[in-house]
Design an enzyme around this catalytic site. Structure first.
Site, PDB file in Angstrom:
ATOM      1  NE  ARG A 193       2.253   2.365  12.881  1.00 18.27           N
ATOM      2  CZ  ARG A 193       1.545   3.407  13.309  1.00 18.27           C
ATOM      3  NH1 ARG A 193       2.144   4.413  13.914  1.00 18.27           N
ATOM      4  NH2 ARG A 193       0.240   3.430  13.131  1.00 18.27           N
ATOM      5  CE  LYS A 208      -2.118   1.588   3.777  1.00 18.49           C
ATOM      6  NZ  LYS A 208      -1.794   3.049   3.844  1.00 18.49           N
ATOM      7  CG  ASP A 260      -4.833   4.367   1.624  1.00 16.98           C
ATOM      8  OD1 ASP A 260      -6.004   4.725   1.423  1.00 16.98           O
ATOM      9  OD2 ASP A 260      -4.316   4.295   2.758  1.00 16.98           O
ATOM     10  CB  THR A 289      -9.000   1.417  11.674  1.00 18.30           C
ATOM     11  OG1 THR A 289      -7.786   1.942  11.128  1.00 18.30           O
ATOM     12  CG2 THR A 289      -9.621   0.431  10.693  1.00 18.30           C
ATOM     13  NE  ARG A 308      -0.843  -2.222  15.232  1.00 21.29           N
ATOM     14  CZ  ARG A 308      -1.179  -1.500  14.183  1.00 21.29           C
ATOM     15  NH1 ARG A 308      -1.355  -2.084  13.016  1.00 21.29           N
ATOM     16  NH2 ARG A 308      -1.359  -0.193  14.286  1.00 21.29           N
ATOM     17  CG  ASP A 332     -12.437  17.849  -4.559  1.00 18.30           C
ATOM     18  OD1 ASP A 332     -13.369  18.653  -4.752  1.00 18.30           O
ATOM     19  OD2 ASP A 332     -11.260  18.207  -4.394  1.00 18.30           O
ATOM     20  CB  ILE A 333     -16.909  18.520  -6.720  1.00 18.88           C
ATOM     21  CG1 ILE A 333     -15.754  18.898  -7.655  1.00 18.88           C
ATOM     22  CG2 ILE A 333     -17.091  19.579  -5.629  1.00 18.88           C
ATOM     23  CD1 ILE A 333     -16.008  20.175  -8.444  1.00 18.88           C
ATOM     24  N   PRO A 334     -17.701  15.526  -7.666  1.00 19.75           N
ATOM     25  CG  PRO A 334     -19.888  14.717  -7.786  1.00 19.75           C
ATOM     26  CD  PRO A 334     -19.083  15.877  -7.273  1.00 19.75           C
ATOM     27  CG  ASN A 335     -15.574  17.429 -13.603  1.00 20.98           C
ATOM     28  OD1 ASN A 335     -15.783  16.703 -14.567  1.00 20.98           O
ATOM     29  ND2 ASN A 335     -14.664  18.403 -13.625  1.00 20.98           N
ATOM     30  CE  LYS A 343      -7.444   6.412   4.313  1.00 18.80           C
ATOM     31  NZ  LYS A 343      -5.977   6.235   4.103  1.00 18.80           N
TER      32      LYS A 343
END
Length: 237
Positions: A213, A31, A58, A121, A183, A63-66, A60
């Protein structure tokens, strides 16, 4: 992406990530998050792909769709295996994200899997209520976002292990449940509140696990990775 444990490369520089990856033989699922990507750009993706690793990017997006659609169109050209958005962006944003991925994926190449973040999480239920203004339980919020993501055509969601079973019941086995906060027993929780072991994740219905980690800070990363992988794979037998 295959269902091998995904290692979170939470490093600031590609040299550090590359040095870490050399400690574990073979091709891995990894990732790349905001820290590594935003400080180094697409070149870090190319470098890690050339080393034979499969990438979950990753970022994430929210924002606005366009804007999200156009961003996904560009990300689709990087050759990663998985990308994500925040489900809180809504149905139209998620639909445009998927359209952008499909439009940007080169001919003959499989488009990246698209998943949505439900609740981080690191988020506790009381925090969700007070700071996000969402009533009800944390699980109810996660399930609502999961159903919305599925109705928007996405491949799955990011969730904690503690909601994976309920999402499997609601959305089915094939809907991806990507669970961070993994973990080995005895490891610290760090900044994540909803954590679990690889075995617990598999039994709960996770389709993919993300491990940071516990592996990257281990004295022997290869040994830690192999133990995570063993627990993850043996728990389906």
């Amino acid at each position: 992406m295959n269902d091998s444990p995904i290692i979170a490369l939470d490093f600031p520089a590609p040299e550090e990530a590359a040095a870490f990856l050399r400690t574990i033989p073979g091709s891995l699922s990894v990732k790349i998050g905001m820290e590594l990507y935003l400080q180094n750009g697409p070149s870090v993706i190319e470098r890690i792909r050339e080393a034979g690793h499969d990438i979950f990017l990753d970022l994430k997006l929210h924002d606005i769709p366009n804007t999200v659609g156009q961003a996904m169109k560009g990300l689709a050209r990087l050759g990663v295996g998985m990308v994500n958005v925040h489900a809180a962006g809504g149905r139209e944003m998620m639909e445009r994200a998927l359209e952008g991925l499909e439009a940007g994926t080169p001919a003959g190449r499989k488009r990246p899997e698209l998943i949505a973040v439900t609740q981080l999480t690191s988020t506790a239920e009381e925090q969700m209520r007070q700071e996000q203004g969402i009533s009800g339980t944390l699980e109810e919020s996660v399930l609502r976002y999961a159903r919305l993501a599925q109705e928007s055509g996405l491949d799955g969601v990011v969730c904690s292990v503690h909601e994976a079973s309920a999402i499997r019941s609601l959305c089915g086995d094939s809907f991806l449940k990507v669970t961070p906060g993994i973990r080995l027993a005895g490891s610290g929780t760090q900044d994540q509140k909803r954590i679990a072991t690889p075995e617990e994740a598999r039994k709960a219905g996770s389709t993919h696990i993300v491990v940071g980690r516990t592996i990257t800070k281990a004295t022997d990363p290869a040994q830690a990775y192999n133990e995570v992988k063993r627990q993850w794979e043996e728990s389906i037998r």
